[in-house]
Each structure stands twice: as C-alpha cells, then as structure tokens.
Design an enzyme around this catalytic site. Sequence first.
Site, short mmCIF file in Angstrom:
data_model
loop_
_atom_site.label_atom_id
_atom_site.label_comp_id
_atom_site.label_asym_id
_atom_site.label_seq_id
_atom_site.Cartn_x
_atom_site.Cartn_y
_atom_site.Cartn_z
N ASP A 5 0.87 -1.16 0.00
CA ASP A 5 0.00 0.00 0.00
C ASP A 5 0.92 1.23 0.00
O ASP A 5 2.14 1.10 0.14
CB ASP A 5 -0.88 -0.05 1.26
CG ASP A 5 -1.72 1.19 1.44
OD1 ASP A 5 -2.30 1.66 0.44
OD2 ASP A 5 -1.79 1.70 2.57
N ASP A 37 -0.30 5.11 1.05
CA ASP A 37 -0.64 6.05 2.13
C ASP A 37 -0.56 5.39 3.49
O ASP A 37 -1.12 4.31 3.70
CB ASP A 37 -2.05 6.61 1.94
CG ASP A 37 -2.17 7.55 0.75
OD1 ASP A 37 -1.14 8.04 0.28
OD2 ASP A 37 -3.31 7.79 0.30
N ASP A 46 -1.86 -1.00 5.80
CA ASP A 46 -2.32 -0.47 7.08
C ASP A 46 -3.83 -0.37 7.22
O ASP A 46 -4.35 -0.35 8.33
CB ASP A 46 -1.73 0.93 7.31
CG ASP A 46 -2.39 1.96 6.40
OD1 ASP A 46 -3.29 2.69 6.87
OD2 ASP A 46 -2.03 2.02 5.21
#
Length: 267
Positions: free
Chosen positions: A18, A20, A190
Amino acid sequence: MANCKMLPRVSRRLVAFDFDCTVVDDNTDTVVRDLLPVDKFPSDTIIHKQGWQEYMADVFRRLHKQCYSPQSIRDKIRGIPEVPGFVRLLKRLHQAPENKYDLIIISDSNTIFITEWLEAHGLTNCFESIFTNPAYFDNDGLLHVRPYHHQTECKLSASNLCKGKILEHFVAKRNLRDNTQYERIIYVGDGHNDLCPVLKLRQGDIACPRRDFALDKKITAHRDKMDLRADIIKWKSGFELLKQLVERDATLDDGDADEPKSESTKQ
C-alpha cells in the site's frame, strides 16, 4: 512457424505495498486537501452520498479556484515524510542478491501523487508496477483523478479499486506471460481496504499490517472468523519490518538492518 518455445520457469518473491500511511507517513489526499483553509473544505455529505473520489474532485476544484498551481501540489506531495526506514527497506529489497524480489504498489491514491513522491526519493526504478487511480493535470492546471476500475463484487473494497483482484491478476499475468512463479507473496499495508488482498494470500505468504492501524486491529479482532492462511508480521517502522524479513531471508542482511540510534544514545 513461430518459435513457441516455453520460457524457463522462474521462481521469485513478490512484495506488494500500500502507499498512504504505509510507505509515506500520511494520507496523500488529506495532505493536499489541507492546503485549503478548514472553512473551505467540501462538506462531508459528499463522502456519504457520492464517495471519496467525488469529495476529492471537489477539493481539486477548490484548490484550482484558489489559484494553487500544479507545482504547489507536487511540492506538497514531495514533502510528505516516509514512514521511518521505508526508503531503506525498499532499496534493500530492490537490490537483493539475484534480484529475486519484485516490488509493486497497489494504492487508492493516484498516479501523480505516487510517482511524484517516488521520484523525489529516488525510488522510481524499484517498482515492477504501480496500480492506482490514473490522474492528470489539464491545460488549465486542474487535477483530475479517474477510477482505476469499476467493481461491485468485493464488499471489502471501494467500487473504484479492489486490491485483492489487482494482486490476483498481476500474479496470474506474470505466470502466464513470463512463466514466473511467486514462491512467496508479502503484502504490506495499514488500512481497511488492505484486508481483501491479505485474505488472498496463501499458506507460507506473509501479511504485514502496520501495528495499531486499522488492518492490524481488524485482524486482531476477527482473525478466528477469517480464512487467513498467511503468516503475520506486525511492524511500526521500515527498520523493524526489514529486521523481521531478514530473519526469514538472510540474503537481505548487509549488517545495517537495525534502526539507527539517535546521537544521544550512540556509544
């Protein structure tokens, strides 16, 4: 007749990230939105009725109306800090002996934000592919972001981007096109939308949720109800994640995996 000789089978490892709050220590969309004064933010009603992409489209229109240039937006993105240790982690994986790791990004950010940040940190060449929402500045300097795809099958994902589907398609394509088999897949993320690809992982693969963030909390709370076959490595920094990956693959170790000590604690 054309040469239809089968390519030799290649065994490699895949690390999917991922972006961000995983590679960069913030959300690229909200960082750019925060260029606006708070009283100029679009209404949250747009998110509830039309979705996040429409909300950000309104943000970009407001920034354009406030005369923010494409360069000012690019500069804001370039200034986002890394999650500590991630630049080192990405370069280490990319430079691993025998070049056995392929790195990809699967993100609900956009092409301009991601490529701008990677270029600023000398990381562009580290990635095999980047899967995210296409973006461009028009001739007037207004930023446009289009959905990566449209999907309704996956209830764990937004309609514009299913990370699990993207991961499956990439692995299948590499297998069919290049006869590349991924002996291990590592997924690093996250957020809530990282759960879908994590549930696609096989036994022997590794899911790497950022400790105390949404993905970690969801796995911790509901793991006994999930068909989760991968091993779990939790992490707070790129230094910590690299150290744990070195324990599973000693070829990554160059004696520099530990987090640097501050000047006050060095002997």
